[in-house]
Scaffold this motif. Structure first.
Motif, mmCIF file in Angstrom:
data_model
loop_
_atom_site.group_PDB
_atom_site.id
_atom_site.type_symbol
_atom_site.label_atom_id
_atom_site.label_comp_id
_atom_site.label_asym_id
_atom_site.label_seq_id
_atom_site.Cartn_x
_atom_site.Cartn_y
_atom_site.Cartn_z
ATOM 1 N N GLY A 2 -6.411 -3.351 -2.665
ATOM 2 C CA GLY A 2 -5.363 -4.023 -1.700
ATOM 3 C C GLY A 2 -4.886 -5.266 -2.145
ATOM 4 O O GLY A 2 -5.383 -5.773 -3.240
ATOM 5 N N GLN A 3 -3.888 -5.576 -1.462
ATOM 6 C CA GLN A 3 -2.986 -6.667 -1.744
ATOM 7 C C GLN A 3 -3.552 -7.977 -0.570
ATOM 8 O O GLN A 3 -3.779 -7.702 0.269
ATOM 9 N N ASP A 202 -5.120 1.353 12.403
ATOM 10 C CA ASP A 202 -4.100 0.878 11.275
ATOM 11 C C ASP A 202 -4.260 -0.441 10.994
ATOM 12 O O ASP A 202 -3.959 -0.929 9.654
ATOM 13 N N LYS A 220 -10.644 1.532 7.940
ATOM 14 C CA LYS A 220 -10.187 2.783 7.267
ATOM 15 C C LYS A 220 -9.475 2.769 6.099
ATOM 16 O O LYS A 220 -8.970 1.453 5.803
ATOM 17 N N GLU A 221 -9.390 3.782 5.277
ATOM 18 C CA GLU A 221 -8.769 3.567 4.040
ATOM 19 C C GLU A 221 -7.260 3.201 4.278
ATOM 20 O O GLU A 221 -6.441 3.559 5.272
ATOM 21 N N ASN A 222 -6.847 2.377 3.356
ATOM 22 C CA ASN A 222 -5.326 1.706 3.480
ATOM 23 C C ASN A 222 -5.070 0.980 4.656
ATOM 24 O O ASN A 222 -3.824 0.773 4.892
ATOM 25 N N LYS A 249 -10.560 -1.063 -0.831
ATOM 26 C CA LYS A 249 -10.363 0.057 -0.020
ATOM 27 C C LYS A 249 -9.031 -0.003 0.957
ATOM 28 O O LYS A 249 -8.476 1.076 1.383
ATOM 29 N N VAL A 250 -8.595 -1.208 1.122
ATOM 30 C CA VAL A 250 -7.492 -1.471 2.184
ATOM 31 C C VAL A 250 -6.127 -1.631 1.506
ATOM 32 O O VAL A 250 -6.043 -1.894 0.222
ATOM 33 N N SER A 251 -5.011 -1.717 2.181
ATOM 34 C CA SER A 251 -3.749 -1.805 1.505
ATOM 35 C C SER A 251 -3.543 -3.403 1.582
ATOM 36 O O SER A 251 -2.899 -3.835 0.475
#
Lengths: 282, 282
Positions: A2-3, A202, A220-222, A249-251
């Motif tokens: 993730g960023q 989301d 949740k993923e992303n 795990k996330v965006s």
């Protein structure tokens, strides 16, 4: 991986723009000035006021602090608010939270002239916000949207979960995100299974004030994770989210410190300038 | 097999109590009177006004209708509102929706004296509602809660899904249910998969106006289903929910007609009486 959503950097960028606007106002003889009423001696409150002062100074805004004793009476608080309402040099009035138990906060807030209600906590400004007519915007919610916009993260059609139903964060953020066409779920201390909601989000916003509330299996993923929590653990400032474990795990994820915190302070200054301009027909 | 939540019967019961209160007010020379401003000739609006009139008559409340032409100007609407604001005999003012396109509804609503805002649509009353300080309550939301309370259906800790984000139903209902400690999700036309939410709801509220929107596979076993939709299909009034197919699956469901509709009208009358009493210090 993730960023990080860099709130500190965006706050600095926006403050620089605001500074130019304030210079221009000052050259026209208009000085953006707001008053913070602080009752009692909560150490966090004093720290927040100091942080605000630093940002206000940098931008050229005047922050005036009314430090009142812990034993402050309701009546003399209302009298002070009345006086500030009348004062043409004052463009914003806010009450630093929390207040001592003898203070009727709702009554005090209702006393603030909505045209000077920099926190968006007077009934009429709250009502306007919910109908999409933003007289002012609550600083944290404004900061969250500014950050999402900056990183071009869209809200339209997204599943948003907000944990926390406070008047200063959860509720107004729900209003603004709903207006941007997100589907919004509002969770709180009486929600039985946070994860049932959070794992489908989301965009997940945590505004609780509980370190490590959000663990990797809840996310949740992303997903995009916005951490509004501010907690002190072992002399360190941390959010509600276990960032180390969740970031992979996330965006996107906001750091704490350096995420929503600086944007909240900067957004408050934007509201002061907004109210100042409006009052002067600028 | 699910049970019907009988809104019609509850509305009649509550109206009988209200009638006694109104008699008492009248014996003291106080006549609850409210004004409906109707602009144009929408047939549904005329029907709603007639339905309200019947209930008002029964209770002893005076409903005065201002029927304005479709070409009504904003300015003369504001002048009328001003006049009704001033009129000491008028305790409630409402604008029948929808209004023609030349009318700026937000401006008109903001013009209504909050003390006479029987629909809870002025900014300050909306704001008060969101902070748990109910000056008035929007009729439909009030009716939904009255019905749940009557059947002792608790909201605390429940998963609530509201479809529809209107100012008159979805948003205020979210505020009231959140205050009762439900976890609330607000869905709308931009929500991609309604069923993802609805199938987990303990209490599902549909306020869309779309016949057969809610089908059995969208509803959880033993859920409570509140149907706020009013649709005309083949000359019959139906809700948003396919009641015939869904009733066997759920624990409670509102019929349409005879569910929320009559309670909305009756709740409006309760608000008129509430404003009348408050104005007279009763």
């Amino acid at each position: 991986m993730g960023q990080f959503l860099d709130g500190k950097n965006l706050a600095d960028e926006r403050a620089a723009i605001l500074k130019t606007q304030v210079s221009k106002l000052k050259s026209q003889g208009i000085v953006p000035l707001f008053c913070v009423i602080n009752i009692g001696d909560d150490p966090s409150s004093k720290l927040y006021i100091k942080t605000k002062k630093r940002r206000a100074d940098e931008i050229g805004i005047v922050q005036k602090v009314y430090q009142l004793p812990k034993t402050q009476s309701q009546q003399s608080l209302l009298t002070l608010i009345d006086r500030l309402n009348q004062d043409k040099k004052v463009y914003g009035i806010m009450i630093q939270l929390p207040v001592p138990p003898q203070i009727n906060l709702n009554e005090a807030l209702e006393h603030i002239d909505p045209e000077k209600d920099v926190d968006c906590l007077t009934p009429s400004n709250v009502g306007r916000l919910w109908r999409g007519d933003h007289y002012v915007e609550p600083a944290t919610a404004h900061g969250v949207l500014a950050l999402l916009d900056h990183y071009q993260i869209k809200l339209h059609g997204k599943k948003v979960v907000i944990i926390g139903r406070s008047s200063i964060v959860g509720k107004p953020l729900a209003a603004l995100m709903l207006e941007r066409d997100a589907t919004v779920s509002i969770l709180h201390s009486k929600t039985k299974q946070l994860a049932e909601y959070t794992k489908n989000a989301d965009i997940l916003v945590s505004a609780v004030g509980h370190a490590n509330l959000i663990t990797p299996e809840m996310v949740k993923e992303n997903a995009v994770v916005i951490d509004v929590g501010i907690n002190r653990v072992n002399n360190q400032t941390v959010g509600d989210v276990n960032t180390v474990l969740i970031k992979p795990k996330v965006s996107f994820i906001t750091p704490v410190p350096g995420g929503i915190g600086p944007l909240t302070v900067e957004s408050l200054m934007e509201q002061v300038v907004k109210l100042t301009r409006r009052k002067n027909g600028r």
